[in-house]
Structures are given as structure tokens and as C-alpha cells.
Design an enzyme around this catalytic site. Structure first.
Site, short mmCIF file in Angstrom:
data_model
loop_
_atom_site.label_atom_id
_atom_site.label_comp_id
_atom_site.label_asym_id
_atom_site.label_seq_id
_atom_site.Cartn_x
_atom_site.Cartn_y
_atom_site.Cartn_z
N GLU A 71 0.88 -1.17 0.00
CA GLU A 71 0.00 0.00 0.00
C GLU A 71 0.91 1.22 0.00
OE1 GLU A 71 -1.93 0.80 3.77
OE2 GLU A 71 -3.77 1.36 2.72
N GLU B 281 -7.81 11.83 2.25
CA GLU B 281 -8.07 10.91 3.33
C GLU B 281 -8.10 11.68 4.64
OE1 GLU B 281 -5.75 7.40 3.21
OE2 GLU B 281 -5.98 6.93 5.32
#
Ligand code: NAG
Ligand code: NAG
Length: 222
Positions: free
Chosen positions: A113, A204
Site C-alpha cells: 500500500e 483521506e
């Protein structure tokens, strides 16, 4: 082929003794993106906090958020598969608390990720990270980090995997992120990616257990 997708997700992760790291909803994100080929859009929200993101077409999306403990979200437009590409974006990002404006993606084999962070208010990664150096090129200077997540949700389900980070020394909102330059710098630092899944220019925000996120963003990926 260039395809834009948007996703937005928020989950209340109830994990006693730990805080709700942003990756707790990435499994769902992966599934959402599968269904979004061809411009499909949906907004999915759950958990504590007011998270609102909308796709406006042409690679543009906007979000406003006001988080509560245990909540978080990720939203963005981008590419599937991800890979080496000059990602040009513009817009606004006004954030308080933990969260990032980043080029965000996943690879598989190995499962990684990754974040190329251009701006943030508070950097509060879910796991302790290890500094792997810095690199400077025509787009700026970025510090490199890695961290490990153990038995956390991923695009492959609950897995143990590594996170790669490039964090820009001088924050900015807008510009070009040439992903291949970061992949090369990571490779030189011994940080090996796998096969590209998706990548998005993401907003985010998440609560790290102490601090709550709030803010707004409006981003266009061209
Ligand atoms: C990058 O790393 C080098 C070597 O550790 C260090 O001397 C330099 O100050 C760093 N540059 C930035 C911008 O952090
Ligand atoms: C949240 O982040 C802040 C700022 O980095 C830090 O001081 C605080 O300890 C963090 N909270 C938790 C529960 O990790």
C-alpha cells in the site's frame, strides 16, 4: 485507456486497544473500485463522522468532512491499473487533523500500500515508520518511509503487508506527480513494488484515537 473512478468510504472500526487506522476500510475500497470501471460512481459511508464526497465528472471530486472518534474516509479519482504515469492535478485542500492529500495506490505480489503525500495537516501514520532517506528531482524533495501493517484489511482481505511513503518536504496542493520517479527512488532504497492494482489522487481523513479530522477538498485529476 484512462478511466476515472471515485470512491469514498468510511467505517467505524471497533478494534479494542488500537485506533481506527485508515486502512481499516481499504478492503471495501478495493471491492468498490472493481465495480466502478466505465465511470460507475457510488458513495458509501458508514461509521462515525460526517464524510461527504461527490464525483463531478472529468476526474473532479470534492469532499467535506468532520470526523468523530473511530471514523475515517478515503476518496479520489484515478487509474486502474496504476503504474508509471505523470499525474497532473489541481484544486483545493483545507484539512485539520490526521489525513493526507496523496497519490495513493496498491500493488500485489508483493502486496504494498503506498502514498505519495503532497499535503497534510498532521502526519499520524497508523504504525511506526522507518525513514529510508530522501530524494530530490524537478518536482520536489520527498522523504521516504516504510511501515508494516500486521493482519489488517487490504485489497486481498486481511493480510500482513508493507506500506511505502514519499512525503513532500514542502507541502503543495496541485502539480504533477510522476509516479515512476517515486517507484525508481523506492527501488533504489530497496523498496520493491509488485503488480499495479489501482492508484488515485486521494483525500483521506481519519481519527487517530486522539485527534479528529475535519476539512474540505476539491480536486481535479487531468
Ligand atoms: C536528505 O538526506 C541527506 C542525507 O541524509 C541529508 O543530508 C539532507 O539534509 C536531506 N535533505 C532533506 C531536504 O531532508
Ligand atoms: C494522534 O496523533 C497525535 C499527533 O501525532 C499524537 O500526539 C497522538 O498521540 C496520536 N494518538 C494516538 C492514540 O496515537
Amino acid at each position: 485507456m484512462v478511466s476515472f473512478s471515485i470512491l469514498a468510504a468510511a467505517v467505524l472500526a471497533v478494534v479494542p486497544g488500537t485506533f481506527a487506522a485508515p486502512s481499516s476500510y481499504h478492503e471495501t475500497i478495493g471491492k468498490q473500485l472493481q465495480a466502478r470501471q466505465g465511470g460507475y460512481y457510488s458513495y458509501w459511508s458508514e461509521g462515525s463522522g460526517n464524510f461527504g464526497c461527490n464525483q463531478q465528472g472529468g476526474g473532479k471530486y470534492s469532499c467535506t468532512w468532520s470526523g468523530q472518534k473511530g471514523g475515517g474516509f478515503v476518496a479520489g479519482t484515478g487509474f486502474k491499473p496504476g503504474g508509471s504515469r505523470a499525474v497532473k492535478y489541481s484544486g483545493t485542500y483545507d484539512a485539520k487533523g490526521p489525513g493526507y492529500l496523496s497519490l495513493y495506490g496498491w500493488t500485489q505480489n508483493p502486496l504494498i500500500e503506498y502514498y505519495i503525500i503532497d499535503s497534510y495537516d498532521i502526519l499520524a501514520p497508523g504504525e511506526p515508520w522507518t525513514h529510508k532517506g530522501n530524494f530530490t528531482f524537478e518536482e520536489g524533495t520527498y522523504d521516504l518511509y516504510t511501515s508494516q501493517r500486521v493482519n489488517k484489511p487490504s485489497i486481498e482481505g486481511t493480510r500482513t503487508f508493507t506500506q511505502f511513503w514519499s512525503v513532500r518536504t514542502e507541502k503543495r496542493v496541485g502539480g504533477t506527480i510522476t509516479t515512476g520517479k517515486h517507484y525508481d527512488a523506492w527501488n533504489k532504497a530497496g523498496m520493491k513494488l509488485g503488480n499495479h492494482n489501482y492508484m488515485i489522487l486521494a483525500t483521506e481523513g481519519f481519527s487517530n484515537g486522539t485527534l479528529l479530522p475535519s476539512g474540505s477538498s476539491s480536486i481535479t485529476v487531468s
